[in-house]
Design a protein around this motif. Structure first.
Motif, mmCIF file in Angstrom:
data_model
loop_
_atom_site.group_PDB
_atom_site.id
_atom_site.type_symbol
_atom_site.label_atom_id
_atom_site.label_comp_id
_atom_site.label_asym_id
_atom_site.label_seq_id
_atom_site.Cartn_x
_atom_site.Cartn_y
_atom_site.Cartn_z
ATOM 1 N N VAL A 144 0.843 -1.202 0.000
ATOM 2 C CA VAL A 144 0.000 0.000 0.000
ATOM 3 C C VAL A 144 0.875 1.247 0.000
ATOM 4 C CG1 VAL A 144 -1.668 1.341 1.338
ATOM 5 C CG2 VAL A 144 -1.967 -1.129 1.096
ATOM 6 N N MET A 145 1.923 1.237 0.816
ATOM 7 C CA MET A 145 2.822 2.382 0.848
ATOM 8 C C MET A 145 3.554 2.540 -0.476
ATOM 9 S SD MET A 145 4.164 5.015 2.175
ATOM 10 C CE MET A 145 3.547 5.002 3.872
ATOM 11 N N MET A 146 3.942 1.417 -1.102
ATOM 12 C CA MET A 146 4.601 1.502 -2.407
ATOM 13 C C MET A 146 3.686 2.157 -3.435
ATOM 14 S SD MET A 146 7.730 0.631 -2.542
ATOM 15 C CE MET A 146 7.595 1.037 -4.265
ATOM 16 N N GLU A 147 2.413 1.848 -3.400
ATOM 17 C CA GLU A 147 1.461 2.483 -4.311
ATOM 18 C C GLU A 147 1.391 3.986 -4.059
ATOM 19 O OE1 GLU A 147 -0.205 1.303 -6.885
ATOM 20 O OE2 GLU A 147 0.829 -0.625 -6.622
ATOM 21 N N GLU A 148 1.417 4.371 -2.793
ATOM 22 C CA GLU A 148 1.388 5.797 -2.459
ATOM 23 C C GLU A 148 2.666 6.494 -2.930
ATOM 24 O OE1 GLU A 148 0.017 9.453 -0.786
ATOM 25 O OE2 GLU A 148 -0.890 7.624 -1.602
ATOM 26 N N ILE A 149 3.808 5.834 -2.747
ATOM 27 C CA ILE A 149 5.067 6.408 -3.232
ATOM 28 C C ILE A 149 5.018 6.598 -4.741
ATOM 29 C CG2 ILE A 149 7.529 5.931 -3.569
ATOM 30 C CD1 ILE A 149 7.504 4.507 -0.858
ATOM 31 N N ASN A 150 4.562 5.566 -5.456
ATOM 32 C CA ASN A 150 4.486 5.648 -6.914
ATOM 33 C C ASN A 150 3.552 6.766 -7.359
ATOM 34 O OD1 ASN A 150 6.274 3.510 -7.231
ATOM 35 N ND2 ASN A 150 4.648 1.978 -7.347
ATOM 36 N N ARG A 151 2.447 6.931 -6.630
ATOM 37 C CA ARG A 151 1.487 7.983 -6.982
ATOM 38 C C ARG A 151 2.125 9.366 -6.823
ATOM 39 N NH1 ARG A 151 -1.967 11.532 -4.721
ATOM 40 N NH2 ARG A 151 -1.253 11.022 -2.612
#
Length: 280
Positions: free
Chosen positions: A174-181
């Motif tokens: 979930v955090m990786m998705e936020e970083i990518n966003r």
């Protein structure tokens, strides 16, 4: 007061300082004058510092010529310093020559093989890229898997590229998705040229980048720290260009100080910049 002439070690330190400060003229003056001024014969370490000095300044042809004029045979480390400069300054033609020189000295040097592969793959020369990969296969040359360590709360957590076994992997993803966003909103596009597998789709290459060990460790650190905290990560390989850019953005967007020790050096990320000045 009695003065003491610098010895070989001191002169190496002085040359290294000139390299990191961009003092090309001063550094070359030290190299070419140490024999007469201090009675110290230049060693391969001194020449290595000078190659790094010229490489950082983008004077790659001069660095190559300096290696050719040395009174001793260059080693893999010396050529590797110039290869780093070729990669940073995008001099593919010279980088190819340097990588081949490295392979003459060490036919199983993974870094030189990977550099050549990426050069040919980026240029669309798939036949030559396949030849490099075939050579790696024949020689059983393998790039070791990336792994990163992060210490939090007195415990050391280890992440390996592509490994999803960590107990907090759901939160990490979930955090990786936020970083990518966030990095995309700030104009960053994943740099997939460093992903060796050219027989996978671009989307899969981007996912492979997201699963680099230092990014997994970074995401774990973000979900377990507050703003203003220092996150320390140690990686066994060189931090790739995409991860390096992402960490610069994350340091500013998430208000963290990131201290990353990779195979080459320490990186201190703060407020969107890195202490290495994008040269490593």
């Amino acid at each position: 007061m009695r003065t003491v002439d610098p010895d070989s070690v001191v002169l190496t330190a002085a040359l290294s300082a000139c390299s990191h400060a961009g003092l090309v003229r001063e550094g070359l003056r030290i190299l070419y004058g140490m024999r007469e001024a201090y009675g110290v014969e230049p060693t391969i370490e001194h020449y290595g510092c000078a190659v790094d000095l010229l490489g950082r300044a983008g004077r790659l042809s001069e660095a190559f010529e300096l290696i050719a004029r040395m009174p001793m045979e260059p080693d893999v480390v010396l050529w590797g310093s110039l290869l780093v400069a070729c990669r940073v300054h995008r001099n593919i033609e010279m980088g190819e020559r340097v990588a081949k020189e490295m392979l003459k000295l060490d036919p199983e040097h993974a870094g030189a093989h990977v550099f050549l592969f990426n050069v040919y793959a980026s240029a669309g020369e798939w036949g030559r890229a396949e030849h490099v990969r075939g050579s790696m296969w024949d020689r059983r040359v393998k790039k070791p898997p990336g792994s990163s360590l992060i210490e939090l709360g007195g415990c050391v957590h280890r992440f390996v590229a592509g490994d999803a076994s960590h107990p907090l992997m759901v939160r990490i993803e979930v955090m990786m998705e936020e970083i990518n966003r966030i990095v995309r909103l700030r104009g960053h596009s994943p740099r997939t040229e460093g992903v060796v597998n050219f027989d996978v789709e671009e989307e899969e290459k981007e996912r492979n980048l997201s699963w680099h060990s230092e990014k997994l460790a970074l995401a774990f650190g973000l979900i377990n720290t507050e703003r203003g905290a220092i996150i320390r990560i140690v990686k066994n390989l060189r931090v790739c260009e995409d991860c390096h850019t992402v960490m610069k953005i994350v340091s500013e967007a998430f208000d963290r100080v990131l201290v990353v020790r990779d195979r080459n050096r320490f990186h201190h990320f703060k407020d969107g910049s890195c202490s290495c000045k994008d040269y490593w």
